[in-house]
Design a protein around this motif. Sequence first.
Motif, PDB file in Angstrom:
ATOM      1  N   LYS A 195       1.051  -1.306  -0.186  1.00 59.87           N
ATOM      2  CA  LYS A 195       0.044   0.442  -0.383  1.00 59.87           C
ATOM      3  C   LYS A 195       0.843   1.592  -0.081  1.00 59.87           C
ATOM      4  N   PRO A 249      -0.782   4.089   4.992  1.00 61.76           N
ATOM      5  CA  PRO A 249       0.115   3.344   3.799  1.00 61.76           C
ATOM      6  C   PRO A 249       1.478   3.843   3.520  1.00 61.76           C
ATOM      7  N   ASP A 304      -2.996  -0.449  -3.979  1.00 54.86           N
ATOM      8  CA  ASP A 304      -3.721  -0.865  -2.424  1.00 54.86           C
ATOM      9  C   ASP A 304      -3.932  -2.408  -3.241  1.00 54.86           C
TER      10      ASP A 304
END
Length: 186
Positions: free
Chosen positions: A43, A106, A54
């Motif tokens: 991610k 992320p 992702d």
Amino acid sequence: MSMTTLSRRGLLAAFAATAVTAAPTASNAFGFLRGAGDIRRIKMYSGRTGESIDTIYWIEGEYVPEALKEINHFMRDWRTDQKVVIDPRTIDIAAASHRLMDTGEPYMMLSGYRSPATNAMLRARSRGVAKNSLHMKGMAADLRLKSRSVPQIYAAAAACHAGGVGRYMRSNFVHMDCGQVRTWNG
């Protein structure tokens, strides 16, 4: 479209919706990189392009070609729009490090692939840019997380013992590559 692709996509959807796995400890991080049959996910987002990714890029002991193509595009040189095949070992190191830190946030990717022209321009501006940077071979990424410090990210990546890890405190990022195992402070 082959049955293998269909079944893999079906499995990806099922695993993406339901998979819960324990984060590996530092002692088994390298095993995570090599383990077959696991699921690997990456991610990231780019503040430069506004794009995010992702994706599950490894399942049942194999890389997922469609996911790797997405990663190659995402990690392109945003200045020139050039892309190369990103070495999946770099993604493995980033994903293993991410799992060690046990966060859902992320990565922010600052730099993935760099064209020779981009690398030369950055090298002229900063002494911390290598002349023969692994970024130019699609073998490196510069990453940061808001929820983790540079020393925390660095420690997780170094625990994988799978490539180069550089700590850049002033610029607030960690370099990860799939070259020789080594560490440094930038």
